[in-house]
Design an enzyme around this catalytic site. Structure first.
Site, PDB file in Angstrom:
ATOM      1  N   SER A 151       0.827  -1.201   0.000  1.00 41.23           N
ATOM      2  CA  SER A 151       0.000   0.000   0.000  1.00 41.23           C
ATOM      3  C   SER A 151       0.863   1.253   0.000  1.00 41.23           C
ATOM      4  O   SER A 151       0.623   2.191  -0.776  1.00 41.23           O
ATOM      5  CB  SER A 151      -0.921  -0.007   1.228  1.00 41.23           C
ATOM      6  OG  SER A 151      -1.614   1.209   1.347  1.00 41.23           O
TER       7      SER A 151
ATOM      8  N   ASN B  54       1.244   7.518  -8.140  1.00 46.25           N
ATOM      9  CA  ASN B  54       0.916   8.933  -8.286  1.00 46.25           C
ATOM     10  C   ASN B  54       2.066   9.726  -8.894  1.00 46.25           C
ATOM     11  O   ASN B  54       1.850  10.585  -9.752  1.00 46.25           O
ATOM     12  CB  ASN B  54       0.532   9.520  -6.920  1.00 46.25           C
ATOM     13  CG  ASN B  54      -0.895   9.215  -6.532  1.00 46.25           C
ATOM     14  OD1 ASN B  54      -1.827   9.918  -6.913  1.00 46.25           O
ATOM     15  ND2 ASN B  54      -1.082   8.142  -5.769  1.00 46.25           N
TER      16      ASN B  54
ATOM     17  N   ARG C 162       1.114   3.199  -3.866  1.00 45.97           N
ATOM     18  CA  ARG C 162       0.373   4.468  -3.903  1.00 45.97           C
ATOM     19  C   ARG C 162       1.310   5.620  -4.269  1.00 45.97           C
ATOM     20  O   ARG C 162       1.000   6.434  -5.155  1.00 45.97           O
ATOM     21  CB  ARG C 162      -0.287   4.742  -2.552  1.00 45.97           C
ATOM     22  CG  ARG C 162      -1.065   6.067  -2.535  1.00 45.97           C
ATOM     23  CD  ARG C 162      -1.599   6.397  -1.151  1.00 45.97           C
ATOM     24  NE  ARG C 162      -2.642   5.449  -0.749  1.00 45.97           N
ATOM     25  CZ  ARG C 162      -2.482   4.499   0.161  1.00 45.97           C
ATOM     26  NH1 ARG C 162      -1.302   4.343   0.743  1.00 45.97           N
ATOM     27  NH2 ARG C 162      -3.467   3.693   0.472  1.00 45.97           N
TER      28      ARG C 162
END
Length: 285
Positions: free
Chosen positions: A208, A216, A212
């Site tokens: 996670s 991005n 993430r």
């Protein structure tokens, strides 16, 4: 201002080659025949440089600190530290003096890494090419190896905090007794389920954190490259160049403004999740 370099890239293969060139790392193969073990030297260099910059700036702030009227940077550092300590107190209820400084370090290094994405996409790569460096990527957090490495570091920190606050026995006992608590034969039957769920929980945390941040920043870098392609190979004597150039400037300003939010938000999320995961690891279940 990108026309010259973009024109050279376009002659070699257009948009596809231009983007692939900018998304290729300065790589050192650690195996003679190439393969899995390869070092992205540009990510390592920029990440270490940013870490060194952070250390030097806060070292100077610490040694110039005064109990009187603080300077601007000292005031900024104190505000940042108080803000992070407030977040730590809300999420981490154990006793540890280094969680606050660690969280601040994570936030500052990640945000400085992210801010490298604001630089013009051709700026540092052009300098690298002038020095004979064919490929150069400047955003370390847009490299999955960097974010996974940071997440693995947080993972080991979580295990360390858990063992430190609970002891070895209770720490490993919880792998088989939580989240479904039972007694007698029920505890034996639920132990495999608890263990599987704990393994999934522990594995999801670094995934996670790393995916993430990487997703991005990689997407942000790619969009900047696509905006740069508006004038790829453009000729200064054609009217469309100036129309596309104006569009490129507007799109670049809009995306940069939005990307500022992403830069701060992703650094904040990485820091907060680290604090939360450490806080969960310190609590008895």
């Amino acid at each position: 201002m990108h026309f010259g370099m973009m024109g050279e890239e376009a002659a070699g293969g257009g948009v596809t080659e231009y983007i692939q060139h900018h998304l290729t790392h300065l790589t050192v193969n650690l195996e003679p025949q190439g393969g899995f073990w390869a070092l992205h030297l540009d990510s390592v260099i920029f990440n270490l440089a940013i870490a060194l910059l952070f250390i030097v700036l806060f070292y100077i702030a610490a040694h110039r600190a005064t109990s009187g009227v603080p300077g601007k940077f000292q005031a900024f550092a104190e505000v940042m530290l108080d803000w992070v300590n407030g977040l730590v107190k809300d999420a981490f209820h154990g006793n540890s003096k280094f969680i606050g400084p660690l969280a601040l370090t994570i936030f500052c290094i990640v945000i400085l890494d992210n801010f490298m994405d604001i630089l013009p996409v051709d700026a540092l790569p052009a300098v690298g090419q002038a020095l004979g460096i064919e490929h150069l990527r400047t955003v370390a957090t847009a490299d999955i190896n960097t974010t996974i490495g940071m997440a693995i570091g947080v993972f080991f920190l979580i295990q360390y905090i858990g063992i430190k606050h609970k002891g070895v026995g209770l720490f490993f006992k919880e792998w088989f007794t939580a989240p479904f608590h039972a007694h007698g034969i029920g505890a034996v039957l639920l132990a495999p389920i608890n263990f599987i769920l704990r393994v999934i929980e522990e594995a999801v945390r670094p995934l996670s954190l790393s995916l993430r941040l990487f997703g991005n920043m990689y997407a942000g870098e790619l969009i900047f490259l696509l905006i740069a392609c508006f004038t790829l190979g453009a000729a200064l004597d054609h009217w469309s160049t100036y129309a596309l150039g104006a569009t490129q400037i507007v799109a670049g300003i809009v995306w940069t403004a939005f990307h500022y939010l992403i830069i701060w938000l992703q650094a904040f999320i990485f820091m907060v999740l680290t604090i939360v995961y450490v806080g969960i690891a310190s609590e008895k279940h």
